[in-house]
Design a protein around this motif. Structure first.
Motif, PDB file in Angstrom:
ATOM      1  N   ILE A  87       0.830  -1.206   0.000  1.00  0.00           N
ATOM      2  CA  ILE A  87       0.000   0.000   0.000  1.00  0.00           C
ATOM      3  C   ILE A  87       0.863   1.255   0.000  1.00  0.00           C
ATOM      4  N   ILE A  88       1.902   1.267   0.837  1.00  0.00           N
ATOM      5  CA  ILE A  88       2.792   2.431   0.908  1.00  0.00           C
ATOM      6  C   ILE A  88       3.476   2.668  -0.427  1.00  0.00           C
ATOM      7  N   THR A  89       3.936   1.613  -1.071  1.00  0.00           N
ATOM      8  CA  THR A  89       4.595   1.739  -2.375  1.00  0.00           C
ATOM      9  C   THR A  89       3.658   2.366  -3.397  1.00  0.00           C
ATOM     10  N   GLU A  90       2.407   1.945  -3.398  1.00  0.00           N
ATOM     11  CA  GLU A  90       1.447   2.485  -4.361  1.00  0.00           C
ATOM     12  C   GLU A  90       1.095   3.943  -4.061  1.00  0.00           C
ATOM     13  N   ILE A  91       0.968   4.284  -2.777  1.00  0.00           N
ATOM     14  CA  ILE A  91       0.684   5.671  -2.410  1.00  0.00           C
ATOM     15  C   ILE A  91       1.851   6.574  -2.829  1.00  0.00           C
ATOM     16  N   GLU A  92       3.076   6.133  -2.533  1.00  0.00           N
ATOM     17  CA  GLU A  92       4.263   6.912  -2.900  1.00  0.00           C
ATOM     18  C   GLU A  92       4.350   7.099  -4.408  1.00  0.00           C
ATOM     19  N   LEU A  93       3.971   6.084  -5.160  1.00  0.00           N
ATOM     20  CA  LEU A  93       4.029   6.166  -6.621  1.00  0.00           C
ATOM     21  C   LEU A  93       3.057   7.221  -7.148  1.00  0.00           C
ATOM     22  N   VAL A  94       1.860   7.282  -6.555  1.00  0.00           N
ATOM     23  CA  VAL A  94       0.877   8.285  -6.969  1.00  0.00           C
ATOM     24  C   VAL A  94       1.426   9.697  -6.761  1.00  0.00           C
ATOM     25  N   PHE A  95       2.011   9.946  -5.588  1.00  0.00           N
ATOM     26  CA  PHE A  95       2.525  11.288  -5.300  1.00  0.00           C
ATOM     27  C   PHE A  95       3.764  11.615  -6.131  1.00  0.00           C
ATOM     28  N   LYS A  96       4.600  10.626  -6.411  1.00  0.00           N
ATOM     29  CA  LYS A  96       5.779  10.861  -7.250  1.00  0.00           C
ATOM     30  C   LYS A  96       5.361  11.254  -8.661  1.00  0.00           C
ATOM     31  N   LYS A  97       4.328  10.593  -9.167  1.00  0.00           N
ATOM     32  CA  LYS A  97       3.833  10.931 -10.505  1.00  0.00           C
ATOM     33  C   LYS A  97       3.216  12.326 -10.517  1.00  0.00           C
ATOM     34  N   ARG A  98       2.548  12.682  -9.428  1.00  0.00           N
ATOM     35  CA  ARG A  98       1.945  14.015  -9.362  1.00  0.00           C
ATOM     36  C   ARG A  98       3.010  15.102  -9.345  1.00  0.00           C
ATOM     37  N   LEU A  99       4.141  14.814  -8.701  1.00  0.00           N
ATOM     38  CA  LEU A  99       5.232  15.785  -8.655  1.00  0.00           C
ATOM     39  C   LEU A  99       5.871  15.976 -10.028  1.00  0.00           C
ATOM     40  N   CYS A 100       5.753  14.953 -10.861  1.00  0.00           N
ATOM     41  CA  CYS A 100       6.349  15.015 -12.217  1.00  0.00           C
ATOM     42  C   CYS A 100       5.272  15.179 -13.277  1.00  0.00           C
ATOM     43  N   ILE A 101       4.169  15.796 -12.886  1.00  0.00           N
ATOM     44  CA  ILE A 101       3.000  15.847 -13.764  1.00  0.00           C
ATOM     45  C   ILE A 101       3.294  16.526 -15.110  1.00  0.00           C
ATOM     46  N   ASN A 102       4.211  17.510 -15.105  1.00  0.00           N
ATOM     47  CA  ASN A 102       4.522  18.220 -16.347  1.00  0.00           C
ATOM     48  C   ASN A 102       5.352  17.380 -17.311  1.00  0.00           C
ATOM     49  N   CYS A 103       5.917  16.283 -16.795  1.00  0.00           N
ATOM     50  CA  CYS A 103       6.764  15.424 -17.626  1.00  0.00           C
ATOM     51  C   CYS A 103       6.010  14.223 -18.185  1.00  0.00           C
ATOM     52  N   LEU A 104       4.737  14.074 -17.812  1.00  0.00           N
ATOM     53  CA  LEU A 104       3.982  12.899 -18.232  1.00  0.00           C
ATOM     54  C   LEU A 104       3.388  13.085 -19.624  1.00  0.00           C
ATOM     55  N   SER A 105       3.277  11.982 -20.345  1.00  0.00           N
ATOM     56  CA  SER A 105       2.606  12.009 -21.638  1.00  0.00           C
ATOM     57  C   SER A 105       1.110  12.146 -21.401  1.00  0.00           C
ATOM     58  N   ASN A 106       0.356  12.460 -22.439  1.00  0.00           N
ATOM     59  CA  ASN A 106      -1.094  12.610 -22.291  1.00  0.00           C
ATOM     60  C   ASN A 106      -1.741  11.318 -21.806  1.00  0.00           C
ATOM     61  N   ASN A 107      -1.203  10.202 -22.305  1.00  0.00           N
ATOM     62  CA  ASN A 107      -1.735   8.902 -21.909  1.00  0.00           C
ATOM     63  C   ASN A 107      -1.476   8.638 -20.422  1.00  0.00           C
ATOM     64  N   GLU A 108      -0.252   8.940 -19.977  1.00  0.00           N
ATOM     65  CA  GLU A 108       0.099   8.751 -18.569  1.00  0.00           C
ATOM     66  C   GLU A 108      -0.692   9.698 -17.677  1.00  0.00           C
ATOM     67  N   LEU A 109      -0.891  10.928 -18.165  1.00  0.00           N
ATOM     68  CA  LEU A 109      -1.642  11.914 -17.397  1.00  0.00           C
ATOM     69  C   LEU A 109      -3.091  11.486 -17.227  1.00  0.00           C
ATOM     70  N   GLU A 110      -3.652  10.914 -18.281  1.00  0.00           N
ATOM     71  CA  GLU A 110      -5.026  10.433 -18.235  1.00  0.00           C
ATOM     72  C   GLU A 110      -5.166   9.300 -17.216  1.00  0.00           C
ATOM     73  N   LYS A 111      -4.165   8.408 -17.211  1.00  0.00           N
ATOM     74  CA  LYS A 111      -4.180   7.304 -16.242  1.00  0.00           C
ATOM     75  C   LYS A 111      -4.057   7.825 -14.816  1.00  0.00           C
TER      76      LYS A 111
END
Length: 333
Positions: A87-111
């Motif tokens: 659970i902790i790994t998945e929560i951390e992954l969500v926040f890490k992706k949010r911190l890099c939101i400007n670097c995500l592709s449209n597909n990744e952003l949609e997910k």
């Protein structure tokens, strides 16, 4: 039975406390500790804190056994540790992706936009785990012991006041209350009663949750109570205590120095027409992290724990509230 019995019986599982410690080369975890009873700050191994000597050792057929201590690991700790890590790994992954939101592709952003909530399954598991932690904690054990002592003293006063036969006092008290050893055994056994754990977990599950990620300069504490308990009900009468079912109850459950779950009373939110999305991910700023740490300190029985020994919030809180040395939460005397 094995004659070599374990001695250090932890009130809080070490797999949880390890999250607030630093792993050493020998595999142990070092953690910073504040002891409320003697106002001491020190560093120790997780294996050497948060325990009561021989607590889970009982006598069966005139022979001592620590099988209940072993059962905690066999029944709960192994599976809970793995599940919590996931659970902790998945929560951390969500926040890490949010911190890099400007670097995500449209597909990744949609997910990412689809991952807005902690799953109901995870919420249920964390509710059960917190209930188990509380059943096993010093706070519960000390509270039950305090209640026993108060009932014992009250019955003694009645006997003295009515000039009753003191020779029958002990026998009658034990018939009504049981012995202290029986109380201890009942507490030990209750940690393994699924129905009692689920009943307590309901209070947490039916709260509205925010999963907070620490963005401040200070890290989150934990304690030998594991959680903080307060209220957001500003109109609460002064005589009324704070419990899990109290109107406006706010339960604070840190699971790492960076991740803390805030559980708000759903009924009060609805009454005040405050909209909070259940199981939503939020960021914790400086003010909110200070508030969390203050409530963790207040709810601790004997010890507060920190991963880095930054005690600014604790020291400021003691000074502000003028807490005495040896302060206990409201339900422990």
């Amino acid at each position: 039975m094995n004659n070599k019995l374990s001695v250090k019986h932890h009130c809080i599982p070490q797999f949880y406390l390890n999250r607030f410690g630093t792993k050493q080369k020998n595999g142990s975890h070092q953690i910073f500790v504040y002891n409320k009873n003697n106002n001491a700050f020190f560093k120790n191994s997780v294996s050497n804190i948060g325990y009561i000597k021989n607590y889970n050792t009982i006598e069966i057929d005139s022979e001592k056994t620590d099988e209940f201590e072993k059962l905690h690991n066999q029944v709960f700790e192994r599976k809970y540790s793995k599940r919590l890590s996931k659970i902790i790994t998945e929560i951390e992954l969500v926040f890490k992706k949010r911190l890099c939101i400007n670097c995500l592709s449209n597909n990744e952003l949609e997910k990412l936009n689809d991952i807005v909530l902690l799953s109901v399954e995870y919420k249920y598991f964390l509710s059960i785990m917190l209930a188990y932690f509380i059943k096993r904690s010093k706070k519960t054990r000390y509270f039950e012991k305090t209640m026993y002592n108060e009932m014992y003293n009250m019955m003694e006063q009645i006997y003295n006041g009515m000039n009753l036969d003191k020779n029958k006092f002990e026998k009658n008290v034990f018939e009504e209350l049981g012995t202290k050893e029986q109380l201890k055994i009942a507490n030990i056994v209750s940690c393994f009663k699924e129905d009692e754990i689920k009943e307590l977990a309901k209070y947490f599950f039916y709260h509205t949750w925010n999963v907070g990620y620490n963005c401040s300069r200070h890290l989150i504490y934990t304690s030998d109570s594991v959680h903080g308990l307060t209220t957001t009900w500003k109109e609460k009468p002064a005589w009324m205590g704070v419990g899990y079912g109290t109107p406006g109850s706010l339960i604070i459950f840190p699971i790492t120095p960076y991740i803390c779950i805030l559980m708000y009373d759903t009924l009060l939110l609805e009454k005040k027409k405050e909209f909070v999305v259940d199981r939503n991910y939020v960021y914790l700023d400086e003010e909110l992290v200070r508030f969390i740490n203050e409530e963790i300190v207040f709810s601790a029985v004997d010890e507060v724990y920190s991963i880095d020994g930054d005690w600014k919030h604790l020291k400021d809180f003691y000074k502000k509230e003028k807490l005495p040395i040896g302060h206990k939460p409201y339900s422990v005397k």
